[in-house]
Write a protein that holds these residues in place. Structure first.
Motif, PDB file in Angstrom:
ATOM      1  N   THR A 308      45.752  24.576  -1.393  1.00 38.18           N
ATOM      2  CA  THR A 308      46.953  24.595  -0.555  1.00 38.18           C
ATOM      3  C   THR A 308      46.963  23.432   0.420  1.00 38.18           C
ATOM      4  N   ILE A 309      45.832  23.185   1.089  1.00 39.52           N
ATOM      5  CA  ILE A 309      45.768  22.088   2.064  1.00 39.52           C
ATOM      6  C   ILE A 309      46.007  20.750   1.374  1.00 39.52           C
ATOM      7  N   LYS A 310      45.368  20.541   0.218  1.00 34.07           N
ATOM      8  CA  LYS A 310      45.522  19.271  -0.501  1.00 34.07           C
ATOM      9  C   LYS A 310      46.945  19.069  -1.021  1.00 34.07           C
ATOM     10  N   ASN A 311      47.658  20.179  -1.264  1.00 33.01           N
ATOM     11  CA  ASN A 311      49.040  20.086  -1.754  1.00 33.01           C
ATOM     12  C   ASN A 311      50.073  20.052  -0.626  1.00 33.01           C
ATOM     13  N   GLY A 312      49.582  19.932   0.617  1.00 29.79           N
ATOM     14  CA  GLY A 312      50.507  19.817   1.742  1.00 29.79           C
ATOM     15  C   GLY A 312      51.010  21.142   2.271  1.00 29.79           C
ATOM     16  N   GLY A 313      50.373  22.265   1.867  1.00 28.15           N
ATOM     17  CA  GLY A 313      50.769  23.576   2.361  1.00 28.15           C
ATOM     18  C   GLY A 313      50.051  23.907   3.660  1.00 28.15           C
ATOM     19  N   LEU A 339      38.942  18.758   5.567  1.00 31.20           N
ATOM     20  CA  LEU A 339      40.021  18.302   4.676  1.00 31.20           C
ATOM     21  C   LEU A 339      41.239  17.817   5.458  1.00 31.20           C
ATOM     22  N   CYS A 340      41.147  17.874   6.782  1.00 35.40           N
ATOM     23  CA  CYS A 340      42.310  17.542   7.619  1.00 35.40           C
ATOM     24  C   CYS A 340      42.014  16.329   8.495  1.00 35.40           C
ATOM     25  N   PRO A 341      42.257  15.123   7.997  1.00 34.57           N
ATOM     26  CA  PRO A 341      42.073  13.928   8.834  1.00 34.57           C
ATOM     27  C   PRO A 341      43.157  13.857   9.904  1.00 34.57           C
ATOM     28  N   GLU A 342      42.963  12.988  10.876  1.00 29.50           N
ATOM     29  CA  GLU A 342      43.957  12.831  11.934  1.00 29.50           C
ATOM     30  C   GLU A 342      45.292  12.361  11.357  1.00 29.50           C
ATOM     31  N   ILE A 343      46.369  12.907  11.921  1.00 29.24           N
ATOM     32  CA  ILE A 343      47.723  12.513  11.519  1.00 29.24           C
ATOM     33  C   ILE A 343      48.144  11.343  12.406  1.00 29.24           C
ATOM     34  N   GLY A 403      56.552  21.545  10.072  1.00 30.42           N
ATOM     35  CA  GLY A 403      55.775  21.261   8.860  1.00 30.42           C
ATOM     36  C   GLY A 403      54.533  20.436   9.105  1.00 30.42           C
ATOM     37  N   LEU A 404      54.107  20.307  10.370  1.00 30.76           N
ATOM     38  CA  LEU A 404      52.937  19.482  10.675  1.00 30.76           C
ATOM     39  C   LEU A 404      51.635  20.273  10.638  1.00 30.76           C
ATOM     40  N   CYS A 405      51.732  21.604  10.602  1.00 33.31           N
ATOM     41  CA  CYS A 405      50.534  22.451  10.640  1.00 33.31           C
ATOM     42  C   CYS A 405      49.918  22.590   9.251  1.00 33.31           C
ATOM     43  N   LYS A 406      48.635  22.245   9.152  1.00 32.94           N
ATOM     44  CA  LYS A 406      47.900  22.439   7.899  1.00 32.94           C
ATOM     45  C   LYS A 406      47.088  23.736   7.947  1.00 32.94           C
ATOM     46  N   MET A 407      46.510  24.002   9.122  1.00 34.72           N
ATOM     47  CA  MET A 407      45.723  25.212   9.311  1.00 34.72           C
ATOM     48  C   MET A 407      46.036  25.799  10.676  1.00 34.72           C
ATOM     49  N   PHE A 422      53.286  31.052   6.215  1.00 39.52           N
ATOM     50  CA  PHE A 422      52.196  30.226   5.701  1.00 39.52           C
ATOM     51  C   PHE A 422      52.076  30.461   4.195  1.00 39.52           C
ATOM     52  N   ASP A 423      51.455  29.499   3.515  1.00 44.01           N
ATOM     53  CA  ASP A 423      51.232  29.660   2.072  1.00 44.01           C
ATOM     54  C   ASP A 423      50.047  30.591   1.806  1.00 44.01           C
TER      55      ASP A 423
END
Length: 768
Positions: A308-313, A339-343, A403-407, A422-423
């Motif tokens: 999910t994280i890698k697919n932008g969810g 898996l979440c680098p700085e935006i 849509g900026l939240c990954k986790m 959330f997904d």
């Protein structure tokens, strides 16, 4: 049909499974958890076959806001149904949405329950817009107030409509209608001004609050009763999630049954897949109905979280507050945080700047005010819990919806209806004693979109041993009490019993938010003597003395604090224990800072400097001395008082190094003091005592101090700005651009056009 999960994974009898689930869907609609599970597995594991059935599935689910074709006679029937709804309601409602509208239009009182993602909010937005007169929306939390406010402000551009988060008669030169969005506690202001308003509709969202065995639950029921008594011609709507007996609101509040109706909706718009993970982070599928889905868990060949994280969810981790406070989230879930680098970009920088301006936090670990909350946000990782400052929470929720939240690491604060889907929902903890809370969180899994596809989400429990508990929660009915706490004979503590008695006997003061018994305590001779001493201490003539005057003489400061404590003790009817005294003294210190117009950021900085001994360490460093072994100062953590058994302890345990003091913990603790103790309890007591004293003795100092405690200022112009919904941060920016303000309108100077839009959001509706 059995072992469906295993058969779908192994490509066994796929046609038969499609036939089984489509038959159920056509006959019953999307009401079965198991049918929605099967569709989710088919969509995931058999995507090519699913494509050929997608159109039929969406038609049978009657999700009419999605565009579909009609290729069979059965599908044409649904097309006719869609056309009927559009012709009748002029909206592309689902059958559930249309039925909700019908229930509201046909009854004076309508109470219903529906799962998350059935689109009730969309119906409510339309309903509120269609009302000709005033509307009151009552929700359990201030965060949910803000969600309604933002959605309604976007939907209703007509500036003749006041959209307010408090009850007040303002902007009268322009407003033809008011929409009030309030908590039950704020709703009390309505009754003092009831002759000023013509209420068409009372909408109680997340109305399961009435089932709380607490003063809040009791107060909720009292507000319902008082609204019904004061406005008997208004409509009343109660909305709940997952409740079996929504008719309880009609029964417990004695609405006329002939003009009332209730219903439970079980239809779902999104599918869900349930998994568990073992100690090695292997994931397994399991079903709710073991007879159909299979009794044994089945190994999944993928990691749904990383996928999910890698697919932008986005992923929600439901964790304990302790795990957030003590940093357990960083160690337990490091594989996903990595898996979440700085935006990068101006958008993320804007959010960080707004949060830093309000909280005073920094994102660099080398800074003394380093905030993990802000540092993680730069990576799209959100922290969300009940001690998060409200303004911070609102910015974070806006960040998530964009849509900026990954986790997101969250506690149960998300259960109160805040629309943050959330997904994936990962249940790191599962409170079997709070099944409705767990179901609400589960309901966050799966985003309902307008795309012509089948939407679904993942729900994951953190151990195979919890599958049984999870199934039982999913299958059990949630029953609300049919009898109000107002009418039960149960005995609670003295505070609760006195509150209940005041509500029942109509001796509860809306002006002071206290009972008549409480007010009697605050008008005694002893109280008057103490107030005189407080006023003599705090004022030089008619002006407040400065903070430096208070702080430079320690014996004077101790005496001042003792007087505030004595006033509270007289109200309480006993002396405070040492633990209670520590908490109250900290609260008084914060009250004095607020009286002297210190911002939330300033207060956090003061408290951090004390706890971390930052000034002392700076001096030692300048003299070439080591500071690593200096221990943190004793720091009294927020706790609810009165509580005789509250122990004496520090937020930072003995041995904590001063350099390791967490700025975030200081921020959360400060907000708890301001919101939960001062705002919800102490300010009412001190305000009532001071105002009663002023009305009796005419001492203007008492009136001034009462205003400071209630509003944070005695400036009438600023008080009007607060009444119009501006915060002190807004006032700091906008005051110079406001010509005049009163009950009739705000008049702006021409310079307001030069203020950036984001800084004048709070007054956009009043810019005529």
């Amino acid at each position: 049909m059995k072992d469906v999960i295993k058969n779908i994974q192994n490509n066994v009898d796929i046609d038969g499974i499609f036939s089984f689930v489509l038959n159920n869907l056509y006959r019953n609609g999307p009401v079965s958890v198991t049918d929605m599970e099967i569709l989710t597995y088919l969509s995931l594991y058999r995507p090519e076959e699913f494509k050929t059935h997608t159109n039929t599935i969406l038609n049978y689910m009657a999700i009419f806001y999605k565009e579909t074709e009609r290729n069979t006679l059965k599908e044409v029937v649904f097309g006719q149904y869609k056309r009927y709804i559009i012709d009748t309601y002029h909206k592309s409602y689902t059958p559930i949405q249309a039925d909700i509208v019908k229930g509201i239009n046909s009854n004076k009182c309508f109470s219903f329950s529906a799962p998350t993602s059935t689109g009730k909010s969309h119906v409510f937005m339309n309903l509120i817009q269609d009302c000709k007169n005033d509307i009151v929306v009552i929700v359990p939390s201030r965060a949910l107030i803000n969600e309604y406010y933002l959605r309604l402000s976007s939907a209703i551009l007509n500036k003749e409509v006041n959209i307010l988060t408090f009850i007040d008669k303002i902007n009268t030169n322009f407003a033809t209608k008011n929409i009030f969005i309030v908590t039950p506690e704020r709703c009390r202001e309505l009754f003092r001004q009831k002759e000023l308003f013509n209420i068409d509709l009372f909408l109680f969202d997340e109305a399961q609050l009435s089932n709380e065995d607490s003063k809040r639950g009791l107060y909720f029921d009292s507000i319902v009763r008082r609204c019904y008594k004061a406005f008997p011609d208004s409509k009343f709507v109660f909305a709940h999630p997952f409740v079996k007996n929504p008719e309880s609101q009609i029964e417990k509040n004695h609405f006329n049954r002939e003009s009332s109706y209730s219903i439970q909706y079980t239809q779902k718009n999104v599918g869900q897949m349930f998994l568990c993970k073992d100690a090695n982070w292997n994931f397994y599928h399991f079903g709710i109905d073991t007879a159909v889905m299979g009794a044994r868990k089945q190994l999944a060949d993928f990691d749904p979280i990383s996928k999910t994280i890698k697919n932008g969810g986005s992923v929600l981790f439901y964790v304990s507050k302790a795990k957030i406070y003590k940093g357990g989230i960083l160690t337990n879930f490091s594989r996903y945080i990595d898996l979440c680098p700085e935006i990068k970009g101006s958008k993320i920088d804007s959010y960080i700047e707004r949060l830093s301006h309000y909280t005073g936090g920094e994102t660099s670990p080398n800074k003394s005010h380093y905030s993990l909350l802000l540092a993680l946000l730069k990576r799209g990782i959100v922290i969300h819990h009940g001690s998060l400052p409200l303004q911070t929470r609102l910015i974070i929720e806006e960040f998530t919806k964009e849509g900026l939240c990954k986790m997101c690491f969250a506690t149960s604060t998300l259960e109160q209806g805040i629309n943050m889907p959330f997904d994936v929902v990962f249940l790191d903890r599962m409170e079997k004693s709070k099944p409705l809370s767990v179901k609400n969180l589960i309901g966050r899994a799966g985003r309902s979109s307008i795309d012509s596809k089948f939407d679904y989400g993942y729900v994951i429990v953190n151990s195979p041993s919890r599958m049984g508990n999870f199934r039982s929660i999913m299958l059990q009915d949630e029953i609300l009490d049919r009898v109000s706490s107002l009418e039960k004979s149960d005995k609670h503590d003295e505070d609760f019993n006195e509150f209940k008695e005041a509500i029942l006997n109509d001796t509860y003061s809306d002006e002071y938010n206290l009972s008549e018994k409480d007010l009697e305590k605050l008008t005694s001779i002893n109280i008057e003597k103490i107030i005189n001493e407080i006023l003599d201490s705090l004022f030089y003539g008619n002006n407040l003395i400065s903070l430096s005057d208070i702080n430079e003489d320690n014996s004077f400061k101790v005496l001042l604090y003792d007087r505030f404590e004595t006033l509270y003790s007289i109200y309480l009817g006993r002396d405070l224990e040492r633990g209670e005294s520590n908490v109250l003294n900290t609260a008084i210190k914060i009250i004095l800072w607020k009286i002297h117009e210190k911002t939330f950021k300033n207060i956090c900085w003061y408290r951090y400097a004390y706890a971390s001994k930052s000034h002392e360490r700076e001096i030692l460093k300048k003299n070439g001395m080591l500071t690593d072994d200096i221990e943190a100062a004793f720091f009294t953590e927020y706790s609810d008082i009165p509580n005789k058994n509250h122990p004496v302890y520090s937020l930072f345990p003995i041995g904590t190094k001063a350099k390791d003091v967490s700025y975030d913990l200081i921020m959360y603790d400060t907000y708890d003091y301001i919101d939960k103790l001062i705002g919800f309890k102490l300010s009412d007591i001190y305000y009532a005592a001071l105002l009663k004293f002023y009305k009796k003795n005419g001492d203007e100092r008492s009136n001034k101090l009462a205003k400071y405690i209630k509003y944070g200022t005695d400036n009438d112009r600023h008080i009007w700005m607060l009444r119009y919904g501006l915060s002190f941060e807004d006032i700091e920016i906008l005051d110079e651009h406001i010509e005049r303000i009163g009950s009739d309108q705000i008049t702006f100077k021409s310079s307001i056009i030069n203020v950036p839009d984001i800084q004048k959001e709070s007054v956009q509706r009043f810019l005529n």
